[in-house]
Design an enzyme around this catalytic site. Structure first.
Site, PDB file in Angstrom:
ATOM      1  N   TYR A 119     -16.348 -27.004 -69.417  1.00  0.00           N
ATOM      2  CA  TYR A 119     -15.979 -28.401 -69.204  1.00  0.00           C
ATOM      3  C   TYR A 119     -14.900 -28.570 -68.142  1.00  0.00           C
ATOM      4  CZ  TYR A 119     -18.801 -29.583 -73.277  1.00  0.00           C
ATOM      5  OH  TYR A 119     -19.838 -29.749 -74.157  1.00  0.00           O
ATOM      6  N   LYS A 163     -19.400 -15.186 -77.273  1.00  0.00           N
ATOM      7  CA  LYS A 163     -20.603 -14.514 -76.787  1.00  0.00           C
ATOM      8  C   LYS A 163     -20.143 -13.486 -75.754  1.00  0.00           C
ATOM      9  CE  LYS A 163     -25.201 -14.477 -76.562  1.00  0.00           C
ATOM     10  NZ  LYS A 163     -26.068 -14.057 -77.648  1.00  0.00           N
ATOM     11  N   ASP A 195     -24.407 -17.349 -81.317  1.00  0.00           N
ATOM     12  CA  ASP A 195     -25.807 -17.627 -81.667  1.00  0.00           C
ATOM     13  C   ASP A 195     -26.084 -17.201 -83.108  1.00  0.00           C
ATOM     14  OD1 ASP A 195     -25.360 -15.057 -80.774  1.00  0.00           O
ATOM     15  OD2 ASP A 195     -27.267 -14.850 -79.726  1.00  0.00           O
ATOM     16  N   ASP A 219     -17.988 -27.525 -79.365  1.00  0.00           N
ATOM     17  CA  ASP A 219     -18.608 -28.844 -79.318  1.00  0.00           C
ATOM     18  C   ASP A 219     -19.957 -28.794 -80.033  1.00  0.00           C
ATOM     19  OD1 ASP A 219     -19.030 -31.454 -78.682  1.00  0.00           O
ATOM     20  OD2 ASP A 219     -19.443 -31.108 -76.556  1.00  0.00           O
ATOM     21  N   ASP A 223     -20.964 -29.976 -84.098  1.00  0.00           N
ATOM     22  CA  ASP A 223     -21.987 -31.008 -84.308  1.00  0.00           C
ATOM     23  C   ASP A 223     -23.087 -30.486 -85.231  1.00  0.00           C
ATOM     24  OD1 ASP A 223     -20.719 -32.824 -82.616  1.00  0.00           O
ATOM     25  OD2 ASP A 223     -22.618 -33.458 -81.725  1.00  0.00           O
TER      26      ASP A 223
END
Ligand code: ATP
Ligand code: MG
Length: 322
Positions: A119, A163, A195, A219, A223
């Site tokens: 971001y 990751k 993951d 993020d 969610d």
């Protein structure tokens, strides 16, 4: 002492749920509220989604309560997060007794890095065929997040999701910085590949408690966890900086129900509880949380939770409990 909270209802259901949070705060504490504009409506009027006076007010107050912004969200919330110099986004995802949830045993707090990652990256269009994104990870931001996590868990441990097996340089740096800080402080940690976490959190969310993640992963994964606990209408968040903080529901403007008076105010009221805690009013925060628990358990409930109540019905029930 009266404290001032800057309030930015914004657009859509932000205008319907923020007033509920204000009346709740008014009931449990001695606060003054100063209201400012941001978002689509003020953009249409003035050409500016985030007026300078709004930004100034946020920069000068300890705490801001924000509702939601529509199309202009990125032009509002990203600058506001940087105005409070927020280095961590705290996102609790907790299921409530009485509310249908895919995984009622879920009770996880995500601590999401809030300043860098993709971001803060630079996107480039290099040719007709090729676009790239540069990702930013620093030791200092990763360590700052880890220090917050160590304090937040109060003697317990936390999980780091990353990751680093693929993004060896960026997530590798993030991972190492976070694990180093935890080790220096004697805080136990566990690692999980993000993951694998996405699968594991669906199958067995009870194994996680506090999860520290890079910006984008936090993020998306928070969610995902929202889906496990019964939807966006419940989830609060806090953007914490060294001196200031901004509190906002995880949901957006919900244009499909805006104006109907049926938005669930719980996400914003719970954000207000986090605000009380940040300002040092733990008892007020606890009272608000308890009222939310009771109203969710016994009703009334808004349509997103299968009920028929209006926002105002829920407000009245909350105030009655308080
Ligand atoms: P935005 O672009 O502002 O994020 P959106 O279309 O993504 O808007 P969200 O606010 O993210 O909408 O909401 C997604 C879905 O969840 C919508 O169907 C919305 O009605 C529902 N929803 C979100 N928040 C609430 C709430 N507080 N009460 C009831 N339903 C909600
Ligand atoms: Mg949305």
């Amino acid at each position: 002492m009266t404290e001032t909270i800057t309030v930015i209802p914004g657009d859509g259901i932000g205008r319907e749920v923020v007033p509920v949070a204000i009346s709740v705060l008014d009931t449990v504490g001695d606060f003054e509220f100063e209201e400012y504009d941001a978002g689509d409506a003020v953009y249409e009027e003035t050409g500016e989604a985030l007026p300078a006076e709004t930004r100034q007010a946020v920069a000068e107050s300890d705490a801001t309560l924000f509702g939601a912004a529509g199309e202009t969200a990125a032009d509002v919330i990203l600058p506001l997060r940087s105005t409070v110099e927020s280095f961590v986004n705290v996102r609790p995802a907790r299921a409530y007794p009485g509310v249908d949830a895919l995984r009622p045993e879920t009770d996880i707090v995500f601590l999401r890095e809030n300043t860098e990652g993709v971001y803060a990256g630079h996107e480039d269009r290099l040719s007709e065929d090729l676009s790239t994104l540069t990702r930013v990870v620093t030791d200092s931001a990763s360590r700052r997040l880890a220090e917050f996590a160590c304090e937040y868990v109060e003697g317990e441990g936390f999980t780091v999701a990353h990751k680093a097996n693929v993004m060896r340089e960026t997530d590798g740096r993030f991972r190492e910085a976070v694990l180093d800080v935890a080790e220096e402080r004697g805080v136990p940690t566990e690692e999980v590949l993000m993951d694998a976490f996405a699968t594991q959190v669906c199958l067995d969310p009870a194994q996680y408690d506090v999860v520290v993640c890079p910006n984008l992963a936090g993020d998306v994964l928070s969610d995902l966890a929202a889906g496990l606990v019964g939807g966006l209408g419940l989830l609060p968040s806090a953007n914490i900086g060294e001196e200031r903080a901004l509190f906002e529901p995880v949901h957006g403007t919900a244009p499909d129900i805006a104006g109907e008076g049926v938005a669930n105010p719980v996400a914003t009221v719970s954000s207000a509880a986090m605000c009380c805690e940040f300002l040092g009013h733990d008892e007020a925060a606890e009272r608000v949380r308890q009222a939310v628990l009771e109203v969710l358990a016994d009703g009334p409930r808004t349509p997103d939770l299968g009920g028929e109540a209006t926002t105002e019905d829920v407000e009245r029930a909350l105030l009655d409990r308080l």
